[in-house]
Enzyme design. Sequence first.
Site, PDB file in Angstrom:
ATOM      1  N   ARG A  35       3.907 108.082   0.025  1.00 57.62           N
ATOM      2  CA  ARG A  35       3.321 109.255   0.667  1.00 57.62           C
ATOM      3  C   ARG A  35       4.369 110.275   1.084  1.00 57.62           C
ATOM      4  O   ARG A  35       4.138 111.470   1.063  1.00 57.62           O
ATOM      5  CB  ARG A  35       2.524 108.824   1.908  1.00 57.62           C
ATOM      6  CG  ARG A  35       1.248 108.078   1.573  1.00 57.62           C
ATOM      7  CD  ARG A  35       0.662 107.471   2.824  1.00 57.62           C
ATOM      8  NE  ARG A  35       1.643 106.568   3.450  1.00 57.62           N
ATOM      9  CZ  ARG A  35       1.472 105.960   4.616  1.00 57.62           C
ATOM     10  NH1 ARG A  35       0.380 106.154   5.302  1.00 57.62           N
ATOM     11  NH2 ARG A  35       2.397 105.156   5.089  1.00 57.62           N
ATOM     12  N   SER A  38      -3.249 103.684   7.862  1.00 63.78           N
ATOM     13  CA  SER A  38      -4.029 102.610   8.491  1.00 63.78           C
ATOM     14  C   SER A  38      -3.880 102.645  10.002  1.00 63.78           C
ATOM     15  O   SER A  38      -4.851 102.429  10.730  1.00 63.78           O
ATOM     16  CB  SER A  38      -3.569 101.256   7.941  1.00 63.78           C
ATOM     17  OG  SER A  38      -3.849 101.169   6.564  1.00 63.78           O
ATOM     18  N   HIS A  62      -5.226 104.016  -0.409  1.00 62.41           N
ATOM     19  CA  HIS A  62      -4.943 102.809  -1.189  1.00 62.41           C
ATOM     20  C   HIS A  62      -5.808 102.768  -2.448  1.00 62.41           C
ATOM     21  O   HIS A  62      -5.335 102.424  -3.521  1.00 62.41           O
ATOM     22  CB  HIS A  62      -5.223 101.562  -0.339  1.00 62.41           C
ATOM     23  CG  HIS A  62      -4.370 101.457   0.893  1.00 62.41           C
ATOM     24  ND1 HIS A  62      -4.894 101.224   2.138  1.00 62.41           N
ATOM     25  CD2 HIS A  62      -3.033 101.582   1.073  1.00 62.41           C
ATOM     26  CE1 HIS A  62      -3.915 101.177   3.021  1.00 62.41           C
ATOM     27  NE2 HIS A  62      -2.773 101.408   2.415  1.00 62.41           N
ATOM     28  N   LYS A  66       1.882  88.527  13.278  1.00 65.92           N
ATOM     29  CA  LYS A  66       1.398  89.841  13.681  1.00 65.92           C
ATOM     30  C   LYS A  66      -0.094  89.815  13.947  1.00 65.92           C
ATOM     31  O   LYS A  66      -0.866  89.247  13.179  1.00 65.92           O
ATOM     32  CB  LYS A  66       1.685  90.874  12.579  1.00 65.92           C
ATOM     33  CG  LYS A  66       3.070  91.492  12.720  1.00 65.92           C
ATOM     34  CD  LYS A  66       3.145  92.782  11.913  1.00 65.92           C
ATOM     35  CE  LYS A  66       4.590  93.261  11.815  1.00 65.92           C
ATOM     36  NZ  LYS A  66       4.839  94.024  10.607  1.00 65.92           N
TER      37      LYS A  66
END
Lengths: 150, 150, 150, 150, 150, 150
Positions: A91, A129, A18, A42
């Site tokens: 990515r 992550s 990031h 979440k």
Amino acid sequence: MNRIAVFPGSFDPFTKGHEDVVRRGLKIFDQVVIGIGINPNKTRYFEPELMEKKVSEAFDGQENVLVKTYTGLTAEFASENNARYILRGLRNTTDFEYENTISQINRDLLDGLETVFLITSPELASISSSVIREIHKFGRPVDKYLPYKL
Amino acid sequence: MNRIAVFPGSFDPFTKGHEDVVRRGLKIFDQVVIGIGINPNKTRYFEPELMEKKVSEAFDGQENVLVKTYTGLTAEFASENNARYILRGLRNTTDFEYENTISQINRDLLDGLETVFLITSPELASISSSVIREIHKFGRPVDKYLPYKL
Amino acid sequence: MNRIAVFPGSFDPFTKGHEDVVRRGLKIFDQVVIGIGINPNKTRYFEPELMEKKVSEAFDGQENVLVKTYTGLTAEFASENNARYILRGLRNTTDFEYENTISQINRDLLDGLETVFLITSPELASISSSVIREIHKFGRPVDKYLPYKL
Amino acid sequence: MNRIAVFPGSFDPFTKGHEDVVRRGLKIFDQVVIGIGINPNKTRYFEPELMEKKVSEAFDGQENVLVKTYTGLTAEFASENNARYILRGLRNTTDFEYENTISQINRDLLDGLETVFLITSPELASISSSVIREIHKFGRPVDKYLPYKL
Amino acid sequence: MNRIAVFPGSFDPFTKGHEDVVRRGLKIFDQVVIGIGINPNKTRYFEPELMEKKVSEAFDGQENVLVKTYTGLTAEFASENNARYILRGLRNTTDFEYENTISQINRDLLDGLETVFLITSPELASISSSVIREIHKFGRPVDKYLPYKL
Amino acid sequence: MNRIAVFPGSFDPFTKGHEDVVRRGLKIFDQVVIGIGINPNKTRYFEPELMEKKVSEAFDGQENVLVKTYTGLTAEFASENNARYILRGLRNTTDFEYENTISQINRDLLDGLETVFLITSPELASISSSVIREIHKFGRPVDKYLPYKL
């Protein structure tokens, strides 16, 4: 012309991948507002407040980087920050297909909101992550993947 | 800060999909230099000079758009135009995998040269130069896919 | 209602993978017209006339299958055969991205022309015409990949 | 020959992208049975009964479209409706890889059950149910993405 | 030189697709240790102990195959088993993108840990654990997808 | 057991990405035979004999690496070298889809011939032979991409 971009994400946690996108984004935009999105439905692994503090440290002294948390739609977060751009890293093809969908909708939600993509530097593209959370959960060091000390 | 980007391609021909990327790129960059790449080893369908003329017409009156032809590496074309950015459109995952490779090499060839990606607007993503050549070859109209009259 | 579909391709050569798509297509359409596309600019390995003969043999006795050669746009070939459908097989994501583009253009060229996709049966998905040409060129048997004897 | 296809999904909610596939599917099939799949283990955002009502309204007056809810395997739902076809839309390569797997299994579960694919119209391909739920949750209008009024 | 590879997964359940990769892996490695990963935060459908017993039965009499359960990082499981290789199967591009990320991280976590990939045999590539769970949940037979009797 | 793998390719030129796959392959196989495939119908940029010499230099002193040129099918080259394995690198999904097809056919051509895949190290994945040819053609240095001096 003042070009402001938001860089939204859940950042659970914010990684060197990031950071790479933000630093390269600063060559395009005058200001990048990192937006740590909070989704009430979440469960997070790292608290958004901790992340806000850590990411701020990582960009300490850099006035063209702001770090904020937000709840709600990314398009609204962009609007509140007078940003006409969303900055995103790609990515791989899985990212691409996801971002393709989201970027069209964001352009639709806020007229003229452009999503600008950089491809993550290859040596950082494998840092995700979710993998970092997994490694951290089992007590292994993750500092090498993060632009700050946990 | 003056942000100059090159938008390179063979543009055989330049389509409304390409135009879309340029127009949206102008919201990010101060100047976009459209570079019609000439590869001496490849046979073209439309002459580069014709294309240069037509694309110039399409952006007539827009001072922040330049149209040029070039031979050689894109990184050198960028350098000659004082551009620190390459602008590219992504239509799908095939494009992504190709651009992923090329953009890393360009960053390598010219230090700090950033490739900035926009995702082609969905209603234009199916317009490909090779398909247009095919349609044109069989004498069918292609004007609706082009931002100029042939 | 008479549902006619064309199944276009270069078929250089026509394989068991192609046959699979045609046979399954016959459960959807009343007639399938196999169109062997001739591109004057491309060198073929197997002559279109030979292919037309062999594919006709493979579907011998099946009145709902026609085999033809054609030059020109697939949309026009469909139109000439009163077909409102193009039948295509998908083997993988590379096929998908290619067909995605082509099918939008065909719908554009002939109003309402629908491309209908079947996913190639997995045990046949690795059979590609280019690989068969390669094997044949080196004198190895290829009959097991073809629905006819060469 | 009466060609019946089921169009299964969780449809949480049913979107204009889904409607596009059904309407184009009606050019291939004599009847399309929209099957709103109920998974007892998953929490829905929109109730299946509401969805059944709304989708029925969207196809009001069209006798060749039925709307039903179902629990259980899609292959069994197809069987119960005398359908020999499953109709599915493909938006991108992620969809393709998923559908590739599922369609082989369905052919395996019910002998001869064919899955027929249409590629979602590009201007609708970015509409995903999950994004609509997200937008709706934050109180923004979603009617433009739906073929009915919520 | 004794080549030991671990074959990690949640194996919920272990399928004929997994068995295919192990059997082919035995042509490369001297020993394959099947590692049934237990994630305390995820609910399983089949108990890991049941799976360990069933998979052991499937490879009964084969001394170069071990079956174990493990908690923790795969790199550590490899280390504990003196394995310098991870064996993985690839079914499609979605698998590839996921494995690409994971394999780089594993190489990073345990220096020199190599992930070796086989492409799943095409006729088995559509067998996924999640689909089998779905079929089993609705009381339909799944034995044909498994290398043991449930 | 003596494990011999062939590492086939056109290697026009052989790059550091190829070298990475060979060196990592040597941890799995006892011998790797690099096969520079000569296709009489394709024009090369670098002569196969030059390449054979340069690659041999790159692996000078390493007895478990052989460098050869070959004409014909890769499966036959494997057979001639008593190799039961083909070693291949995967850089991205485009590679994967291509290799998926080829590996099934090779297994078919020579019973039991296994293709074993490694994912190219990320920092080398953007190095492609075609890009290197392009850079070399325009007189720019390419040595940093090659494991030998040209």
